[in-house]
Design a protein around this motif. Structure first.
Motif, PDB file in Angstrom:
ATOM      1  N   UNK A 119       0.789  -1.229   0.000  1.00  0.00           N
ATOM      2  CA  UNK A 119       0.000   0.000   0.000  1.00  0.00           C
ATOM      3  C   UNK A 119       0.818   1.274   0.000  1.00  0.00           C
ATOM      4  N   UNK A 120       2.124   1.170   0.255  1.00  0.00           N
ATOM      5  CA  UNK A 120       2.978   2.359   0.233  1.00  0.00           C
ATOM      6  C   UNK A 120       3.051   2.937  -1.179  1.00  0.00           C
ATOM      7  N   UNK A 121       2.960   4.268  -1.264  1.00  0.00           N
ATOM      8  CA  UNK A 121       3.228   4.976  -2.517  1.00  0.00           C
ATOM      9  C   UNK A 121       4.735   5.188  -2.614  1.00  0.00           C
ATOM     10  N   UNK A 122       5.329   4.810  -3.735  1.00  0.00           N
ATOM     11  CA  UNK A 122       6.785   4.899  -3.851  1.00  0.00           C
ATOM     12  C   UNK A 122       7.208   5.424  -5.217  1.00  0.00           C
ATOM     13  N   UNK A 123       8.380   6.053  -5.222  1.00  0.00           N
ATOM     14  CA  UNK A 123       9.148   6.277  -6.438  1.00  0.00           C
ATOM     15  C   UNK A 123      10.334   5.331  -6.364  1.00  0.00           C
ATOM     16  N   UNK A 124      10.926   5.009  -7.498  1.00  0.00           N
ATOM     17  CA  UNK A 124      11.938   3.960  -7.513  1.00  0.00           C
ATOM     18  C   UNK A 124      13.201   4.430  -8.224  1.00  0.00           C
ATOM     19  N   UNK A 125      14.324   4.275  -7.545  1.00  0.00           N
ATOM     20  CA  UNK A 125      15.626   4.541  -8.144  1.00  0.00           C
ATOM     21  C   UNK A 125      15.980   3.369  -9.061  1.00  0.00           C
ATOM     22  N   UNK A 141      14.424  12.161 -13.056  1.00  0.00           N
ATOM     23  CA  UNK A 141      15.134  13.230 -13.769  1.00  0.00           C
ATOM     24  C   UNK A 141      15.421  14.443 -12.888  1.00  0.00           C
ATOM     25  N   UNK A 142      14.566  14.716 -11.904  1.00  0.00           N
ATOM     26  CA  UNK A 142      14.854  15.822 -10.985  1.00  0.00           C
ATOM     27  C   UNK A 142      16.122  15.542 -10.186  1.00  0.00           C
ATOM     28  N   UNK A 143      16.327  14.295  -9.774  1.00  0.00           N
ATOM     29  CA  UNK A 143      17.543  13.973  -9.023  1.00  0.00           C
ATOM     30  C   UNK A 143      18.788  14.127  -9.889  1.00  0.00           C
ATOM     31  N   UNK A 144      18.659  13.895 -11.196  1.00  0.00           N
ATOM     32  CA  UNK A 144      19.790  14.095 -12.108  1.00  0.00           C
ATOM     33  C   UNK A 144      20.181  15.577 -12.110  1.00  0.00           C
ATOM     34  N   UNK A 145      19.180  16.452 -12.137  1.00  0.00           N
ATOM     35  CA  UNK A 145      19.449  17.892 -12.092  1.00  0.00           C
ATOM     36  C   UNK A 145      20.072  18.290 -10.765  1.00  0.00           C
ATOM     37  N   UNK A 157      15.953  17.878 -18.473  1.00  0.00           N
ATOM     38  CA  UNK A 157      16.987  18.060 -17.452  1.00  0.00           C
ATOM     39  C   UNK A 157      17.351  19.535 -17.313  1.00  0.00           C
ATOM     40  N   UNK A 158      17.441  20.249 -18.427  1.00  0.00           N
ATOM     41  CA  UNK A 158      17.741  21.667 -18.359  1.00  0.00           C
ATOM     42  C   UNK A 158      16.695  22.438 -17.578  1.00  0.00           C
ATOM     43  N   UNK A 159      15.422  22.158 -17.826  1.00  0.00           N
ATOM     44  CA  UNK A 159      14.348  22.858 -17.131  1.00  0.00           C
ATOM     45  C   UNK A 159      14.289  22.465 -15.657  1.00  0.00           C
ATOM     46  N   UNK A 160      14.523  21.196 -15.360  1.00  0.00           N
ATOM     47  CA  UNK A 160      14.579  20.778 -13.956  1.00  0.00           C
ATOM     48  C   UNK A 160      15.786  21.394 -13.254  1.00  0.00           C
ATOM     49  N   UNK A 161      16.848  21.636 -14.004  1.00  0.00           N
ATOM     50  CA  UNK A 161      18.004  22.330 -13.440  1.00  0.00           C
ATOM     51  C   UNK A 161      17.632  23.760 -13.064  1.00  0.00           C
ATOM     52  N   UNK A 162      16.857  24.418 -13.914  1.00  0.00           N
ATOM     53  CA  UNK A 162      16.383  25.769 -13.593  1.00  0.00           C
ATOM     54  C   UNK A 162      15.581  25.757 -12.301  1.00  0.00           C
ATOM     55  N   UNK A 163      14.652  24.821 -12.187  1.00  0.00           N
ATOM     56  CA  UNK A 163      13.829  24.719 -10.976  1.00  0.00           C
ATOM     57  C   UNK A 163      14.683  24.459  -9.743  1.00  0.00           C
ATOM     58  N   UNK A 164      15.683  23.593  -9.875  1.00  0.00           N
ATOM     59  CA  UNK A 164      16.543  23.257  -8.737  1.00  0.00           C
ATOM     60  C   UNK A 164      17.438  24.432  -8.356  1.00  0.00           C
ATOM     61  N   UNK A 165      17.925  25.165  -9.355  1.00  0.00           N
ATOM     62  CA  UNK A 165      18.737  26.351  -9.076  1.00  0.00           C
ATOM     63  C   UNK A 165      17.922  27.407  -8.342  1.00  0.00           C
ATOM     64  N   UNK A 210      19.831  12.978  -2.911  1.00  0.00           N
ATOM     65  CA  UNK A 210      19.169  13.573  -4.072  1.00  0.00           C
ATOM     66  C   UNK A 210      17.699  13.168  -4.142  1.00  0.00           C
ATOM     67  N   UNK A 211      17.419  11.914  -3.755  1.00  0.00           N
ATOM     68  CA  UNK A 211      16.059  11.392  -3.861  1.00  0.00           C
ATOM     69  C   UNK A 211      15.142  11.969  -2.793  1.00  0.00           C
ATOM     70  N   UNK A 212      15.607  12.019  -1.565  1.00  0.00           N
ATOM     71  CA  UNK A 212      14.803  12.632  -0.510  1.00  0.00           C
ATOM     72  C   UNK A 212      14.612  14.128  -0.787  1.00  0.00           C
ATOM     73  N   UNK A 213      15.671  14.777  -1.273  1.00  0.00           N
ATOM     74  CA  UNK A 213      15.595  16.204  -1.571  1.00  0.00           C
ATOM     75  C   UNK A 213      14.598  16.476  -2.688  1.00  0.00           C
TER      76      UNK A 213
END
Length: 347
Positions: free
Chosen positions: A77-83, A144-148, A171-179, A294-297
């Motif tokens: 029942x846990x909602x997860x994302x997966x590395x 992809x957010x963790x890659x950024x 990745x470029x746009x996610x980099x903008x968001x992360x910056x 990176x994943x928790x962040x």
């Protein structure tokens, strides 16, 4: 279960395949959403897989349906994302806490069954719980957010620093968001696609440049050079420009993967020496303890609203749509940013 299977070069079939069984340290995920990565394109169009048949898909989220007997931290029942990286855990690099440098790794969606299917079995340690405040649609964007995030963290960027981002793909746009999330100064984004540059402006870029209309040389006649450049396009042109258009003692991070020879003339190469540039690469998105901060962040950024990935999700498809989203991504001047297969939709 239903799965999209690459059976040969440029051939994608919807097949009924056996539902995965759960080993002692694994969990069975009922896949909710799975994104298409740029690295999936050559796997499909060029047959660039390790073997046929191959189920692709490594950017995904879902709900745990079954757990192995030795699983202790993940529950049904846990909602997860997966590395997707599956490091061996035994090589020297793994022992040093550097899973991305593993010399004997597997990878979900590349070397083993991926998530363009109704179910996928993954190691418990690869699962990251999704906060209740975050939708599974958004959680499918965390890889992809963790890659950024990892790319930015390869260098030390001062608060308020000007940053140049080369490439306005996912990745470029996610980099903008992360910056923006870490509080840098002026962000300039470069791309040939005006639609993607419009998105960049919407999500936090201060300036955008289309080099077909204004060269970077002209732009930097009237603007100070940035302290840091993050190259995400993977173009031999932008990989050279990253060195050409950075301040002395600046920092360059290469995130985009090369597809052609990168040739530096002596004058450009000498900028590294004369400017005492810090030049580094960024590979995937993992640290210790695995899968890494990176994943928790990434999940925290999204769940708290510091990063809003929703504007980057530009299309939802069913498995029955087969290769339609792949074709959409390679259209000339495509407006597609991140396309997802909605497989077992959840909130």
């Amino acid at each position: 279960m239903k799965a999209l299977v690459v059976t040969k070069k440029h051939k994608l079939e919807l097949q009924e395949i056996e539902k995965p069984t759960v080993a002692a340290e694994k969990v069975l995920i009922r896949v909710a959403y799975c994104g298409i990565c740029g690295s999936d394109l050559p796997r499909y169009f060029d047959g660039g897989v390790h073997s046929f048949p191959q189920v692709l898909g490594h950017e995904f989220s879902g709900v745990v349906e079954e757990v192995g007997e030795n699983v202790s931290n993940i529950q049904v029942g846990d909602k997860v994302a997966v590395a997707p990286l599956v490091p061996c855990g035994k090589c020297e690099n793994c022992q040093k806490g550097e899973p991305a440098m593993c010399t004997s790794y597997s990878f979900i969606g590349s070397r083993e069954q991926g998530a363009m299917a109704e179910y996928v079995a993954v190691p418990e340690k690869n699962c990251v719980k999704v906060p209740d405040t975050l939708s599974l649609k958004e959680a499918a964007m965390v890889e992809p957010l963790t890659v950024a995030i990892h790319g930015i963290e390869r260098i030390n960027i001062s608060a308020g620093a000007d940053v140049l981002v080369l490439g306005a793909g996912t990745i470029g746009l996610l980099t903008v968001l992360s910056l923006r999330a870490i509080g840098v100064g002026k962000i300039t984004v470069v791309d040939l696609n005006d639609k993607k540059l419009e998105v960049a402006k919407t999500i936090g870029a201060d300036e955008v440049v289309n080099p077909a209309k204004q060269t970077l040389a002209d732009y930097y006649q009237n603007n100070p050079l940035p302290e840091a450049v993050i190259e995400t396009a993977g173009s031999s042109i932008t990989q050279k420009q990253a060195i050409e258009f950075v301040a002395k003692r600046g920092k360059v991070v290469y995130v985009g993967t090369s597809t052609k020879d990168v040739v530096l003339d002596p004058e450009t190469f000498e900028k590294i020496l004369r400017g005492e540039l810090e030049v580094t690469g960024s590979w995937m998105s993992y640290s210790a303890p695995f899968p890494g901060y990176e994943w928790e962040t990434g999940l925290r950024y999204m769940s708290t609203g510091q990063v809003d990935v929703k504007p980057l999700i530009t299309g939802l498809y069913k498995l029955e749509d087969l290769d339609a989203p792949f074709d959409k991504m390679v259209e000339p001047n495509s407006t597609a940013i991140k396309l997802l297969y909605a497989i077992n939709e959840e909130n």
